[in-house]
Structures are given as C-alpha cells and as structure tokens.
Design a protein around this motif. Structure first.
Motif, PDB file in Angstrom:
ATOM      1  N   THR A 146       0.830  -1.206   0.000  1.00  0.00           N
ATOM      2  CA  THR A 146       0.000   0.000   0.000  1.00  0.00           C
ATOM      3  C   THR A 146       0.862   1.254   0.000  1.00  0.00           C
ATOM      4  O   THR A 146       0.559   2.233  -0.695  1.00  0.00           O
ATOM      5  CB  THR A 146      -0.928  -0.011   1.220  1.00  0.00           C
ATOM      6  N   LYS A 150       0.974   4.238  -2.713  1.00  0.00           N
ATOM      7  CA  LYS A 150       0.747   5.619  -2.269  1.00  0.00           C
ATOM      8  C   LYS A 150       1.808   6.557  -2.827  1.00  0.00           C
ATOM      9  O   LYS A 150       1.502   7.706  -3.186  1.00  0.00           O
ATOM     10  CB  LYS A 150       0.736   5.682  -0.743  1.00  0.00           C
ATOM     11  N   PHE A 165      -9.491  17.512  -0.928  1.00  0.00           N
ATOM     12  CA  PHE A 165     -10.098  16.341  -0.293  1.00  0.00           C
ATOM     13  C   PHE A 165      -9.630  16.186   1.154  1.00  0.00           C
ATOM     14  O   PHE A 165     -10.371  15.637   1.979  1.00  0.00           O
ATOM     15  CB  PHE A 165      -9.762  15.083  -1.104  1.00  0.00           C
ATOM     16  N   THR A 166      -8.426  16.661   1.457  1.00  0.00           N
ATOM     17  CA  THR A 166      -7.968  16.630   2.849  1.00  0.00           C
ATOM     18  C   THR A 166      -8.822  17.538   3.713  1.00  0.00           C
ATOM     19  O   THR A 166      -9.221  17.175   4.832  1.00  0.00           O
ATOM     20  CB  THR A 166      -6.491  17.061   2.925  1.00  0.00           C
ATOM     21  N   ALA A 169     -12.244  16.054   4.236  1.00  0.00           N
ATOM     22  CA  ALA A 169     -12.223  14.973   5.228  1.00  0.00           C
ATOM     23  C   ALA A 169     -11.987  15.484   6.641  1.00  0.00           C
ATOM     24  O   ALA A 169     -12.097  14.710   7.603  1.00  0.00           O
ATOM     25  CB  ALA A 169     -11.151  13.953   4.862  1.00  0.00           C
ATOM     26  N   ASP A 171      -9.076  16.631   7.847  1.00  0.00           N
ATOM     27  CA  ASP A 171      -7.735  16.302   8.311  1.00  0.00           C
ATOM     28  C   ASP A 171      -6.802  17.494   8.097  1.00  0.00           C
ATOM     29  O   ASP A 171      -7.109  18.446   7.369  1.00  0.00           O
ATOM     30  CB  ASP A 171      -7.178  15.088   7.564  1.00  0.00           C
ATOM     31  N   PRO A 181      -4.341   8.751   3.914  1.00  0.00           N
ATOM     32  CA  PRO A 181      -5.220   7.570   3.798  1.00  0.00           C
ATOM     33  C   PRO A 181      -5.729   7.410   2.370  1.00  0.00           C
ATOM     34  O   PRO A 181      -5.864   8.377   1.609  1.00  0.00           O
ATOM     35  CB  PRO A 181      -6.360   7.890   4.773  1.00  0.00           C
ATOM     36  N   LEU A 182      -6.004   6.175   2.005  1.00  0.00           N
ATOM     37  CA  LEU A 182      -6.503   5.909   0.655  1.00  0.00           C
ATOM     38  C   LEU A 182      -7.876   6.527   0.415  1.00  0.00           C
ATOM     39  O   LEU A 182      -8.222   6.830  -0.731  1.00  0.00           O
ATOM     40  CB  LEU A 182      -6.569   4.398   0.418  1.00  0.00           C
ATOM     41  N   THR A 183      -8.654   6.718   1.478  1.00  0.00           N
ATOM     42  CA  THR A 183      -9.963   7.347   1.311  1.00  0.00           C
ATOM     43  C   THR A 183      -9.847   8.787   0.831  1.00  0.00           C
ATOM     44  O   THR A 183     -10.785   9.323   0.230  1.00  0.00           O
ATOM     45  CB  THR A 183     -10.727   7.306   2.638  1.00  0.00           C
ATOM     46  N   VAL A 184      -8.722   9.425   1.083  1.00  0.00           N
ATOM     47  CA  VAL A 184      -8.470  10.791   0.613  1.00  0.00           C
ATOM     48  C   VAL A 184      -7.670  10.775  -0.683  1.00  0.00           C
ATOM     49  O   VAL A 184      -7.924  11.561  -1.609  1.00  0.00           O
ATOM     50  CB  VAL A 184      -7.732  11.609   1.690  1.00  0.00           C
ATOM     51  N   LEU A 186      -7.272   8.377  -3.136  1.00  0.00           N
ATOM     52  CA  LEU A 186      -7.871   7.834  -4.355  1.00  0.00           C
ATOM     53  C   LEU A 186      -8.797   8.828  -5.065  1.00  0.00           C
ATOM     54  O   LEU A 186      -8.675   9.031  -6.278  1.00  0.00           O
ATOM     55  CB  LEU A 186      -8.609   6.529  -4.039  1.00  0.00           C
ATOM     56  N   PRO A 187      -9.745   9.467  -4.375  1.00  0.00           N
ATOM     57  CA  PRO A 187     -10.565  10.465  -5.095  1.00  0.00           C
ATOM     58  C   PRO A 187      -9.761  11.656  -5.583  1.00  0.00           C
ATOM     59  O   PRO A 187     -10.062  12.208  -6.651  1.00  0.00           O
ATOM     60  CB  PRO A 187     -11.615  10.884  -4.055  1.00  0.00           C
TER      61      PRO A 187
END
Length: 261
Positions: A146, A150, A165-166, A169, A171, A181-184, A186-187
């Motif tokens: 991972t 990244k 996106f940060t 989220a 953060d 994180p991948l949730t931030v 990837l999009p």
C-alpha cells in the motif's frame, strides 16, 4: 407431494447450519475440540504475533481481490488518463469507431503496464515475493504494498486536489505520503487524472478544429454548402496525423506526463 415439500423446506435450514459447522457446545464436545462459531472461517493466532487464516478465508479474500481488481486498474493506475485522451483523439479526428473500442482499451492497457512497470516491479520485490516465499506476514506485505502505491499516487496527484479532499475529510496536512489515507488519496488522484486528461485532449483537439474551420470556409466560399465539411476534412486530418507521426507523439507525451515512469 405437498407434505414432502414441507418437510424439505423445514429441514433445509438445519442442513445448511450443519454444513456450516454451527453446533452447540454439547455437540462440539461429542465430536472433539471443535472451536465455536464457523470452523471454516477461523483465524488462529501464533506465539510470534502473526495470524493464520483458514483456507476458506484465503479463498474468500482471493475472490474479493479478483472482483475489485478492475476498479483498482481503473482508479489506481494511469489507465483513466490514457483511455480518455485516446477517446478524445478519435473524436477529434472524426473517424467514428476507428480505432474500435477494443483496440483503444488494449492500447491503454499496454501503456498502463509500461508506465506502471517500475511500481509493479518494486511491489513484487518488496511485498509480493517475500509474502509468497513465507518470509513476510500478510499484514506487513499488505502495508508495504500500500505504501508503494501511495508513493506513485501522491507523485501524480495535484497538490490542490489533495488539499481539497484533505480539507473535506477534516484532516490536517500530511508530512509523509505514507500518512495519506486511501480514502483521501484515491478520489484526489482520480480528480487529478480527469483534469489532466481533458487538458491534453484540448490540446489535441485544436489542430483538427483548425482544419475543420478551414475546410468549412473553403466549401462555403465555393458555394458547396450541401457537401459535408467533416467528410472533406477527414482525409486531411489523417494525412496531417500521419505526417507528424501522431501516434508516437501522443503515446510519448502521455508516458512523459507521469513522474517516475
């Protein structure tokens, strides 16, 4: 006949529970030291802190990975940018379905493998091969793999998209790419890829648009308003694209847009 069907329906849940291994404590003691729950989905811990997964769990993880694999190819590699640029190029040339969709997808896949080759090699050497040889536990291999992905994603993501996106989220800024994180990530990567693809497509569209305008003006001045400008401009577009070695320029430019490729 109805009684037989009723008996089958009544006994069906019992048969399913028996196959899954769900049994009471007394039955488990009669058979042996069978652990409670579903024996087919057990995770056994060892003294060194690692976990051993049952064969059913490993097969389930493999099938899940195969299901998610197309989405990973589309979302975590260079495939998105390449296929969008090639589609815009085909539309700008006005060749309708030439090259066909299958050929465009094949070109995009091969270019994706070429661009991602350094990342895939590093992923194989540092995560996949040690895990397959048994020298690295699965959790460590997954974490290292991972982090390698990244690094590629962060290098090819715009800072503005990542910051957006940060902030969405909630953060703060990240000091290291591994902390994102991948949730931030990837999009943000997908959004950056779309923006870059449309920018490249706009630059590819301009010369063909100029040819269309020139041909349309000439036909209008000659009074040939019933003749389609697209039909007349198509040979000139193909001639221009071949003379400037358009495929090599387009492919080379796409590869050059990726950092570390």
């Amino acid at each position: 006949m109805t009684r037989i069907v009723r008996i089958l329906i009544t006994s069906l849940p019992i048969a399913i529970l028996s196959l899954c291994g769900v049994m009471s404590g007394a039955e488990a003691q009669l058979i042996g030291d069978t652990p409670p729950g579903l024996p087919a989905f057990n995770v056994t811990g060892s003294e060194d802190g690692t976990s051993t997964y049952s064969l059913s769990l490993q097969i389930l993880a493999l099938m899940t990975a195969l299901t998610v694999l197309p989405s990973l190819v589309l979302g975590m590699t260079s495939f998105t940018r390449i296929i969008i640029v090639l589609s815009i190029l085909r539309q700008a040339m006005g060749t309708q379905q030439t090259p066909p969709n299958q050929v465009l997808v094949a070109i995009a896949l091969f270019l994706t493998f070429f661009i991602m080759a350094p990342t895939f090699t590093q992923l194989n050497d540092m995560a996949l091969s040690p895990y397959m040889e048994g020298t690295m536990p699965m959790e460590t291999a997954l974490s290292d793999g991972t982090n390698i992905m990244k690094d590629f994603l962060v290098q090819n993501t715009r800072v503005t998209d990542l910051v957006m996106f940060t902030e969405m989220a909630g953060d703060t800024t990240y000091e290291d790419p591994k902390d994102v994180p991948l949730t931030v990530l990837l999009p943000a990567f997908i959004t950056s890829e779309l923006k870059t693809a449309f920018q490249i497509g706009f630059l590819l569209f301009l010369p063909f648009l100029v040819i269309d305008m020139v041909i349309a003006s000439i036909l209008m001045s000659l009074g040939m308003m019933m003749l389609s400008p697209m039909l007349v401009a198509l040979p000139f577009k193909l001639l221009l694209f071949v003379l400037v070695d358009g495929w090599a320029m387009t492919v080379g430019s796409l590869v050059a847009t990726y950092a570390g490729s």
